[in-house]
Design a protein around this motif. Structure first.
Motif, PDB file in Angstrom:
ATOM      1  N   VAL A  49      -0.127  -7.241   0.930  1.00 16.11           N
ATOM      2  CA  VAL A  49       1.122  -6.633   0.456  1.00 16.11           C
ATOM      3  C   VAL A  49       1.878  -7.596  -0.462  1.00 16.11           C
ATOM      4  N   GLU A  50       1.909  -8.872  -0.087  1.00 16.69           N
ATOM      5  CA  GLU A  50       2.632  -9.845  -0.915  1.00 16.69           C
ATOM      6  C   GLU A  50       1.918 -10.090  -2.246  1.00 16.69           C
ATOM      7  N   LEU A  51       0.602 -10.022  -2.246  1.00 13.69           N
ATOM      8  CA  LEU A  51      -0.132 -10.147  -3.514  1.00 13.69           C
ATOM      9  C   LEU A  51       0.149  -8.957  -4.426  1.00 13.69           C
ATOM     10  N   ILE A  52       0.260  -7.777  -3.845  1.00 19.75           N
ATOM     11  CA  ILE A  52       0.612  -6.588  -4.630  1.00 19.75           C
ATOM     12  C   ILE A  52       1.951  -6.819  -5.326  1.00 19.75           C
ATOM     13  N   ARG A  53       2.905  -7.344  -4.580  1.00 14.64           N
ATOM     14  CA  ARG A  53       4.226  -7.620  -5.150  1.00 14.64           C
ATOM     15  C   ARG A  53       4.155  -8.713  -6.215  1.00 14.64           C
TER      16      ARG A  53
ATOM     17  N   GLU B  86     -11.334   3.791  -6.373  1.00 13.60           N
ATOM     18  CA  GLU B  86     -11.433   4.965  -5.514  1.00 13.60           C
ATOM     19  C   GLU B  86     -10.104   5.715  -5.446  1.00 13.60           C
ATOM     20  N   ARG B  87      -9.009   4.963  -5.509  1.00 16.26           N
ATOM     21  CA  ARG B  87      -7.652   5.526  -5.372  1.00 16.26           C
ATOM     22  C   ARG B  87      -7.541   6.327  -4.076  1.00 16.26           C
ATOM     23  N   ASN B  88      -7.976   5.713  -2.992  1.00 18.92           N
ATOM     24  CA  ASN B  88      -7.917   6.330  -1.669  1.00 18.92           C
ATOM     25  C   ASN B  88      -6.474   6.402  -1.175  1.00 18.92           C
ATOM     26  N   TRP B  89      -6.249   7.187  -0.116  1.00 16.33           N
ATOM     27  CA  TRP B  89      -4.874   7.431   0.325  1.00 16.33           C
ATOM     28  C   TRP B  89      -4.170   6.163   0.806  1.00 16.33           C
ATOM     29  N   ASP B  90      -4.913   5.194   1.286  1.00 12.50           N
ATOM     30  CA  ASP B  90      -4.289   3.944   1.732  1.00 12.50           C
ATOM     31  C   ASP B  90      -3.415   3.329   0.643  1.00 12.50           C
ATOM     32  N   MET B  91      -3.729   3.640  -0.592  1.00  9.90           N
ATOM     33  CA  MET B  91      -2.934   3.163  -1.719  1.00  9.90           C
ATOM     34  C   MET B  91      -1.468   3.572  -1.559  1.00  9.90           C
ATOM     35  N   VAL B  92      -1.240   4.788  -1.092  1.00 12.28           N
ATOM     36  CA  VAL B  92       0.130   5.274  -0.885  1.00 12.28           C
ATOM     37  C   VAL B  92       0.861   4.372   0.103  1.00 12.28           C
ATOM     38  N   ALA B  93       0.206   4.087   1.210  1.00  4.43           N
ATOM     39  CA  ALA B  93       0.842   3.299   2.264  1.00  4.43           C
ATOM     40  C   ALA B  93       1.116   1.864   1.817  1.00  4.43           C
ATOM     41  N   TYR B  94       0.181   1.272   1.078  1.00  6.10           N
ATOM     42  CA  TYR B  94       0.383  -0.115   0.651  1.00  6.10           C
ATOM     43  C   TYR B  94       1.418  -0.228  -0.465  1.00  6.10           C
ATOM     44  N   VAL B  95       1.472   0.756  -1.343  1.00  9.60           N
ATOM     45  CA  VAL B  95       2.532   0.776  -2.357  1.00  9.60           C
ATOM     46  C   VAL B  95       3.886   0.926  -1.667  1.00  9.60           C
ATOM     47  N   ALA B  96       3.941   1.801  -0.668  1.00  7.15           N
ATOM     48  CA  ALA B  96       5.182   1.989   0.092  1.00  7.15           C
ATOM     49  C   ALA B  96       5.573   0.706   0.825  1.00  7.15           C
ATOM     50  N   ALA B  97       4.570   0.015   1.386  1.00  4.30           N
ATOM     51  CA  ALA B  97       4.849  -1.239   2.098  1.00  4.30           C
ATOM     52  C   ALA B  97       5.430  -2.283   1.153  1.00  4.30           C
ATOM     53  N   ALA B  98       4.934  -2.298  -0.080  1.00  3.83           N
ATOM     54  CA  ALA B  98       5.449  -3.245  -1.074  1.00  3.83           C
ATOM     55  C   ALA B  98       6.895  -2.911  -1.443  1.00  3.83           C
ATOM     56  N   TYR B  99       7.160  -1.637  -1.670  1.00  2.74           N
ATOM     57  CA  TYR B  99       8.535  -1.238  -2.003  1.00  2.74           C
ATOM     58  C   TYR B  99       9.473  -1.423  -0.808  1.00  2.74           C
ATOM     59  N   TYR B 100       8.949  -1.246   0.383  1.00  2.00           N
ATOM     60  CA  TYR B 100       9.756  -1.483   1.585  1.00  2.00           C
ATOM     61  C   TYR B 100      10.184  -2.944   1.641  1.00  2.00           C
ATOM     62  N   ARG B 101       9.264  -3.840   1.279  1.00  2.00           N
ATOM     63  CA  ARG B 101       9.595  -5.269   1.231  1.00  2.00           C
ATOM     64  C   ARG B 101      10.623  -5.561   0.136  1.00  2.00           C
ATOM     65  N   ASP B 102      10.661  -4.695  -0.876  1.00  2.00           N
ATOM     66  CA  ASP B 102      11.650  -4.852  -1.944  1.00  2.00           C
ATOM     67  C   ASP B 102      13.031  -4.347  -1.534  1.00  2.00           C
ATOM     68  N   GLY B 103      13.102  -3.730  -0.364  1.00  2.00           N
ATOM     69  CA  GLY B 103      14.395  -3.283   0.142  1.00  2.00           C
ATOM     70  C   GLY B 103      14.637  -1.789   0.080  1.00  2.00           C
ATOM     71  N   TYR B 104      13.663  -1.020  -0.384  1.00  2.00           N
ATOM     72  CA  TYR B 104      13.843   0.431  -0.484  1.00  2.00           C
ATOM     73  C   TYR B 104      13.651   1.085   0.883  1.00  2.00           C
ATOM     74  N   ARG B 105      14.459   2.103   1.138  1.00  2.00           N
ATOM     75  CA  ARG B 105      14.400   2.828   2.398  1.00  2.00           C
ATOM     76  C   ARG B 105      14.603   4.318   2.145  1.00  2.00           C
ATOM     77  N   GLY B 106      14.166   5.125   3.096  1.00  2.11           N
ATOM     78  CA  GLY B 106      14.441   6.553   3.066  1.00  2.11           C
ATOM     79  C   GLY B 106      13.969   7.257   1.803  1.00  2.11           C
ATOM     80  N   VAL B 107      14.869   8.067   1.234  1.00  2.00           N
ATOM     81  CA  VAL B 107      14.546   8.851   0.041  1.00  2.00           C
ATOM     82  C   VAL B 107      14.189   7.945  -1.131  1.00  2.00           C
ATOM     83  N   ASP B 108      14.871   6.824  -1.242  1.00  2.89           N
ATOM     84  CA  ASP B 108      14.584   5.886  -2.336  1.00  2.89           C
ATOM     85  C   ASP B 108      13.165   5.333  -2.230  1.00  2.89           C
TER      86      ASP B 108
END
Length: 378
Positions: free
Chosen positions: A97-101, A24-46
């Motif tokens: 989120v951890e499975l995505i990572r 479906e590629r629904n919008w929640d995909m954006v939030a969960y991808v962001a949550a995964a990158y947030y766990r990787d240490g990315y913040r703000g513009v990065d």
């Protein structure tokens, strides 16, 4: 017997392939991808750069445009602070989120992992659902119909943890039916999959407590509660009122951290009216109405002490009703597992009715009521 398992495996395979090939590629995909990158240490513009860069590579230009179009979506796309403020709604789905990572180590982008995980768990859910049907007195041939009617194909396509929650919910129910120990583990970990599924943890453990497993039931329920509290604290969850106001009152706010909680009673009533309106046109309603009708029709004959009656009717029905009362969302994907179990119970009752009717006709003594007392063990 081999043919029965072939039906189960074939249905599960179809759901798996469909989910992977038609996401479906629904919008929640954006939030969960962001949550995964947030766990990787990315913040703000990065964080914004990595999130949308990953998504842009995994979707068409047309789909990407839809993901960043509209006041809410465009603000989240353009303002890194807004994107970060969405994460407390999604980060509590810790296991997802951890499975995505984890899947990134197998060569999948975060974007693709969001729906591949859903397809896998939707397929696994079908396998467990098939095993539950084998415990009932209905034909396994009905499995594809139940899967199609109750929404397994939908959760297989979504970039959400709903398929994962569905699988573990069914696994807990199956363990309850088979009197296994896995149900205690499932009840404990459900809050790391979806925090709202602590409702199911409670319902599972209430039954096992009443069945005599008191210590382990209390321990599992308290552990689930502790995990729930820990997850909500560590992920910065905004809390129930903020979630309710964000979801149901007014338009979606790109800055949920700044939401002003409504004090108007009408604002809290309207979502329930809208839910009722949605229910009237949804296929799940047919399942609920049929089950309630059969229960009412045969209320004196149903054996309420049977584990199957609790597992396939009472538990999923109470879960659905309680969840809707607490969170009147018309996202019926939350209830795929419960509606399918209720439907199995209804089909089982109908099969028992037919069996008794045929037997009565055969001996020439057909009369109301259709069933002798306690004939309906399910």
């Amino acid at each position: 017997m081999a043919f029965k398992y072939l039906i189960i495996i074939a249905t599960a395979a179809v759901i798996l392939i469909y989910g992977i090939m038609k996401p479906e590629r629904n919008w929640d995909m954006v939030a969960y991808v962001a949550a995964a990158y947030y766990r990787d240490g990315y913040r703000g513009v990065d964080l914004t750069r990595e999130t949308y860069g990953d998504i842009k590579k995994g979707v068409s230009a047309k789909r990407f445009s839809k993901l960043v179009t509209g006041e809410y979506r465009e603000t989240v796309f353009r303002d890194p602070a807004s994107l970060e403020q969405q994460l407390p709604f999604y980060s509590p789905r810790v296991a997802y989120v951890e499975l995505i990572r984890l899947f990134k180590h197998f060569g999948l982008s975060y974007t693709k992992a969001t729906y591949v995980i859903s397809a896998i768990f939707a397929s696994l859910s079908v396998l467990v659902l098939g095993l539950i049907i084998l415990e009932a007195t209905v034909s396994i041939a009905i499995l594809p119909f139940i899967v199609a009617l109750t929404g397994y194909s939908e959760i297989a396509r979504l970039s959400t943890p709903d398929a994962m929650a569905c699988f573990f919910s069914l696994l807990g129910i199956y363990s309850l039916i088979k009197k296994g120990k896995l149900k205690f583990f499932v009840a404990t970990i459900l809050p790391v999959i979806r925090t709202d599924f602590i409702l199911l943890s409670g319902l599972l453990m209430i039954f096992t407590y009443r069945q005599g497993d008191r210590f382990i039931s209390l321990f599992s329920l308290l552990s689930a509660a502790a995990i729930y509290i820990l997850v909500t604290k560590l992920t910065g969850n905004y809390g129930y009122l903020t979630l309710f106001n964000f979801t149901f009152i007014g338009s979606l706010s790109p800055y949920p951290a700044n939401i002003i909680i409504s004090h108007q009673v009408g604002d809290y009533v309207i979502p329930y009216a809208l839910l009722l309106q949605s229910l009237l046109s949804h296929s799940h309603t047919v399942v609920y109405v049929l089950a309630l009708y059969l229960f009412w029709l045969n209320r004196d004959q149903v054996n309420r002490g049977k584990v199957h009656f609790y597992c396939l009717f009472i538990l999923p029905f109470v879960f659905t009703a309680a969840h809707m009362l607490l969170f009147p969302s018309n996202h019926f994907r939350f209830f795929v597992f419960s509606s399918s179990l209720i439907f199995i119970w209804s089909l089982t009752v109908l099969a028992q009715l037919k069996k008794v009717r045929d037997r009565a006709v055969k001996i020439g003594q057909y009369a109301e009521p259709l069933l002798p007392r306690n004939e309906l063990g399910w």
